[in-house]
Design a protein around this motif. Structure first.
Motif, PDB file in Angstrom:
ATOM      1  N   ALA A  20       0.833  -1.207   0.000  1.00  0.00           N
ATOM      2  CA  ALA A  20       0.000   0.000   0.000  1.00  0.00           C
ATOM      3  C   ALA A  20       0.868   1.257   0.000  1.00  0.00           C
ATOM      4  CB  ALA A  20      -0.943  -0.010   1.202  1.00  0.00           C
ATOM      5  N   TYR A  21       1.963   1.237   0.766  1.00  0.00           N
ATOM      6  CA  TYR A  21       2.871   2.388   0.781  1.00  0.00           C
ATOM      7  C   TYR A  21       3.445   2.646  -0.607  1.00  0.00           C
ATOM      8  CZ  TYR A  21       2.904   2.639   5.891  1.00  0.00           C
ATOM      9  OH  TYR A  21       2.550   2.789   7.195  1.00  0.00           O
ATOM     10  N   LYS A  22       3.871   1.590  -1.275  1.00  0.00           N
ATOM     11  CA  LYS A  22       4.453   1.746  -2.612  1.00  0.00           C
ATOM     12  C   LYS A  22       3.426   2.269  -3.600  1.00  0.00           C
ATOM     13  CE  LYS A  22       7.734  -1.871  -1.673  1.00  0.00           C
ATOM     14  NZ  LYS A  22       7.977  -3.299  -1.755  1.00  0.00           N
ATOM     15  N   ALA A  23       2.220   1.749  -3.548  1.00  0.00           N
ATOM     16  CA  ALA A  23       1.173   2.229  -4.455  1.00  0.00           C
ATOM     17  C   ALA A  23       0.898   3.711  -4.207  1.00  0.00           C
ATOM     18  CB  ALA A  23      -0.104   1.410  -4.283  1.00  0.00           C
ATOM     19  N   CYS A  24       0.871   4.113  -2.955  1.00  0.00           N
ATOM     20  CA  CYS A  24       0.653   5.533  -2.628  1.00  0.00           C
ATOM     21  C   CYS A  24       1.784   6.400  -3.156  1.00  0.00           C
ATOM     22  CB  CYS A  24       0.503   5.730  -1.120  1.00  0.00           C
ATOM     23  SG  CYS A  24      -1.069   5.168  -0.473  1.00  0.00           S
ATOM     24  N   ARG A  25       3.019   5.934  -3.006  1.00  0.00           N
ATOM     25  CA  ARG A  25       4.164   6.717  -3.475  1.00  0.00           C
ATOM     26  C   ARG A  25       4.155   6.867  -4.990  1.00  0.00           C
ATOM     27  NH1 ARG A  25       8.751   3.825  -0.126  1.00  0.00           N
ATOM     28  NH2 ARG A  25       8.678   2.634  -2.024  1.00  0.00           N
ATOM     29  N   VAL A  65      -6.110  -4.651  -5.325  1.00  0.00           N
ATOM     30  CA  VAL A  65      -7.015  -3.752  -4.604  1.00  0.00           C
ATOM     31  C   VAL A  65      -6.366  -2.373  -4.430  1.00  0.00           C
ATOM     32  CG1 VAL A  65      -8.204  -3.325  -2.405  1.00  0.00           C
ATOM     33  CG2 VAL A  65      -8.243  -5.619  -3.420  1.00  0.00           C
ATOM     34  N   CYS A  66      -5.113  -2.343  -4.034  1.00  0.00           N
ATOM     35  CA  CYS A  66      -4.432  -1.060  -3.785  1.00  0.00           C
ATOM     36  C   CYS A  66      -4.280  -0.234  -5.061  1.00  0.00           C
ATOM     37  CB  CYS A  66      -3.076  -1.288  -3.133  1.00  0.00           C
ATOM     38  SG  CYS A  66      -3.198  -1.806  -1.404  1.00  0.00           S
ATOM     39  N   ILE A  67      -3.896  -0.873  -6.146  1.00  0.00           N
ATOM     40  CA  ILE A  67      -3.741  -0.140  -7.401  1.00  0.00           C
ATOM     41  C   ILE A  67      -5.085   0.376  -7.894  1.00  0.00           C
ATOM     42  CG2 ILE A  67      -3.170  -0.406  -9.851  1.00  0.00           C
ATOM     43  CD1 ILE A  67      -0.786  -2.170  -8.880  1.00  0.00           C
ATOM     44  N   ASN A  68      -6.096  -0.468  -7.859  1.00  0.00           N
ATOM     45  CA  ASN A  68      -7.426  -0.012  -8.288  1.00  0.00           C
ATOM     46  C   ASN A  68      -7.945   1.114  -7.399  1.00  0.00           C
ATOM     47  OD1 ASN A  68      -7.803  -1.654 -10.571  1.00  0.00           O
ATOM     48  ND2 ASN A  68      -8.360  -3.376  -9.272  1.00  0.00           N
ATOM     49  N   ASN A 123       0.106   2.211 -16.875  1.00  0.00           N
ATOM     50  CA  ASN A 123       1.544   2.021 -17.052  1.00  0.00           C
ATOM     51  C   ASN A 123       2.306   2.196 -15.743  1.00  0.00           C
ATOM     52  OD1 ASN A 123       1.163   1.370 -19.709  1.00  0.00           O
ATOM     53  ND2 ASN A 123       1.866   3.325 -20.511  1.00  0.00           N
ATOM     54  N   LYS A 124       1.838   3.095 -14.879  1.00  0.00           N
ATOM     55  CA  LYS A 124       2.453   3.229 -13.551  1.00  0.00           C
ATOM     56  C   LYS A 124       2.314   1.925 -12.780  1.00  0.00           C
ATOM     57  CE  LYS A 124       1.447   8.071 -12.876  1.00  0.00           C
ATOM     58  NZ  LYS A 124       0.590   8.988 -12.151  1.00  0.00           N
ATOM     59  N   ALA A 125       1.126   1.322 -12.847  1.00  0.00           N
ATOM     60  CA  ALA A 125       0.885   0.064 -12.144  1.00  0.00           C
ATOM     61  C   ALA A 125       1.807  -1.024 -12.678  1.00  0.00           C
ATOM     62  CB  ALA A 125      -0.571  -0.351 -12.293  1.00  0.00           C
ATOM     63  N   ILE A 126       1.943  -1.086 -13.987  1.00  0.00           N
ATOM     64  CA  ILE A 126       2.804  -2.098 -14.594  1.00  0.00           C
ATOM     65  C   ILE A 126       4.248  -1.910 -14.145  1.00  0.00           C
ATOM     66  CG2 ILE A 126       3.753  -2.907 -16.799  1.00  0.00           C
ATOM     67  CD1 ILE A 126       0.926  -2.327 -18.000  1.00  0.00           C
ATOM     68  N   VAL A 127       4.743  -0.671 -14.170  1.00  0.00           N
ATOM     69  CA  VAL A 127       6.121  -0.402 -13.736  1.00  0.00           C
ATOM     70  C   VAL A 127       6.291  -0.757 -12.261  1.00  0.00           C
ATOM     71  CG1 VAL A 127       7.808   1.427 -13.291  1.00  0.00           C
ATOM     72  CG2 VAL A 127       6.637   1.328 -15.483  1.00  0.00           C
ATOM     73  N   GLU A 137       3.031 -12.895 -15.782  1.00  0.00           N
ATOM     74  CA  GLU A 137       1.741 -13.524 -15.482  1.00  0.00           C
ATOM     75  C   GLU A 137       1.071 -12.844 -14.286  1.00  0.00           C
ATOM     76  OE1 GLU A 137       4.622 -15.358 -15.739  1.00  0.00           O
ATOM     77  OE2 GLU A 137       4.280 -16.433 -17.613  1.00  0.00           O
ATOM     78  N   GLU A 138       1.853 -12.579 -13.239  1.00  0.00           N
ATOM     79  CA  GLU A 138       1.300 -11.924 -12.049  1.00  0.00           C
ATOM     80  C   GLU A 138       0.846 -10.500 -12.372  1.00  0.00           C
ATOM     81  OE1 GLU A 138       3.727 -13.914  -8.323  1.00  0.00           O
ATOM     82  OE2 GLU A 138       4.835 -12.559  -9.653  1.00  0.00           O
ATOM     83  N   ILE A 139       1.654  -9.784 -13.138  1.00  0.00           N
ATOM     84  CA  ILE A 139       1.291  -8.416 -13.519  1.00  0.00           C
ATOM     85  C   ILE A 139       0.006  -8.440 -14.326  1.00  0.00           C
ATOM     86  CG2 ILE A 139       1.966  -6.389 -14.874  1.00  0.00           C
ATOM     87  CD1 ILE A 139       4.923  -7.119 -14.180  1.00  0.00           C
ATOM     88  N   ALA A 140      -0.079  -9.348 -15.288  1.00  0.00           N
ATOM     89  CA  ALA A 140      -1.272  -9.462 -16.137  1.00  0.00           C
ATOM     90  C   ALA A 140      -2.520  -9.734 -15.298  1.00  0.00           C
ATOM     91  CB  ALA A 140      -1.071 -10.567 -17.175  1.00  0.00           C
ATOM     92  N   ALA A 141      -2.388 -10.622 -14.321  1.00  0.00           N
ATOM     93  CA  ALA A 141      -3.532 -10.956 -13.474  1.00  0.00           C
ATOM     94  C   ALA A 141      -3.977  -9.765 -12.633  1.00  0.00           C
ATOM     95  CB  ALA A 141      -3.178 -12.136 -12.558  1.00  0.00           C
ATOM     96  N   ILE A 142      -3.024  -8.978 -12.149  1.00  0.00           N
ATOM     97  CA  ILE A 142      -3.364  -7.846 -11.285  1.00  0.00           C
ATOM     98  C   ILE A 142      -3.992  -6.714 -12.066  1.00  0.00           C
ATOM     99  CG2 ILE A 142      -2.368  -6.015  -9.844  1.00  0.00           C
ATOM    100  CD1 ILE A 142      -0.373  -8.150  -8.825  1.00  0.00           C
ATOM    101  N   VAL A 143      -3.420  -6.374 -13.226  1.00  0.00           N
ATOM    102  CA  VAL A 143      -3.925  -5.206 -13.960  1.00  0.00           C
ATOM    103  C   VAL A 143      -4.999  -5.553 -14.981  1.00  0.00           C
ATOM    104  CG1 VAL A 143      -1.827  -3.871 -13.585  1.00  0.00           C
ATOM    105  CG2 VAL A 143      -2.058  -5.190 -15.686  1.00  0.00           C
TER     106      VAL A 143
END
Length: 171
Positions: A20-25, A65-68, A123-127, A137-143
């Motif tokens: 959550a901290y990283k997503a906020c930053r 959840v955090c990225i969304n 793209n921020k989420a992907i990076v 695979e994990e990135i694809a599932a999350i985004v």
């Protein structure tokens, strides 16, 4: 509300709070906005905890959840993005120079974050996930995109970041 459910949630949350901290930053410049966004993320995690069925790792679900939440929260406020200290050896835009003074490294990392902050929310989420060394695979599932789309986007993102960093040095 079960005390056991709450205990399980709090244990998992505390073990993965860095997500959550990283997503906020990555998504927010202003510290006060980051604090508010963090509270919203924790609320949304708790609110949707019943939907986590253990089909994926808790951390993968939490990233999603955090990225969304960050993307939705960003749409509701006028805050700006801020990123601080990410690195991954595979990122061609390297900020690590062995004999570089600490201040220069910090400036390079800040320049990288500034460049990342100009990217689209997806793209921020992907990076962010890539820098966390998640698999395609994990990135694809999350985004919510295909593995091949993740690969294509990462190539384009890296090129765009290289250009932005090169242009910033020329200013």
């Amino acid at each position: 509300m079960s005390g056991n459910k709450e205990a399980v949630f709090l244990k998992q949350l505390n073990q993965n709070l860095g997500i959550a901290y990283k997503a906020c930053r990555v998504y927010f410049h202003d510290e006060e906005v980051r604090k508010d966004a963090m509270q919203e993320m924790i609320y949304q995690l708790w609110r949707s905890f019943d939907s986590y069925g253990g089909k994926s790792k808790f951390s993968t679900w939490m990233y999603s959840v955090c990225i969304n939440t960050a993307i939705k929260y960003k749409k509701t406020i006028a805050g700006k993005e801020k990123v601080e200290t990410l690195s991954r050896d595979h990122l061609e835009v390297s900020t690590h120079v062995p004999d570089q003074p600490v201040q220069d490294r910090e400036e390079a990392v800040n320049a990288l974050y500034k460049a990342i902050s100009t990217l689209s929310s997806l793209n921020k989420a992907i990076v962010l996930l890539y820098l966390e060394e998640m698999t395609y695979e994990e990135i694809a599932a999350i985004v919510g995109i295909s593995k091949s789309n993740v690969s294509v986007r990462l190539v384009r993102i890296k090129r765009a970041l290289e250009v932005k960093l090169k242009n910033d040095k020329n200013l």
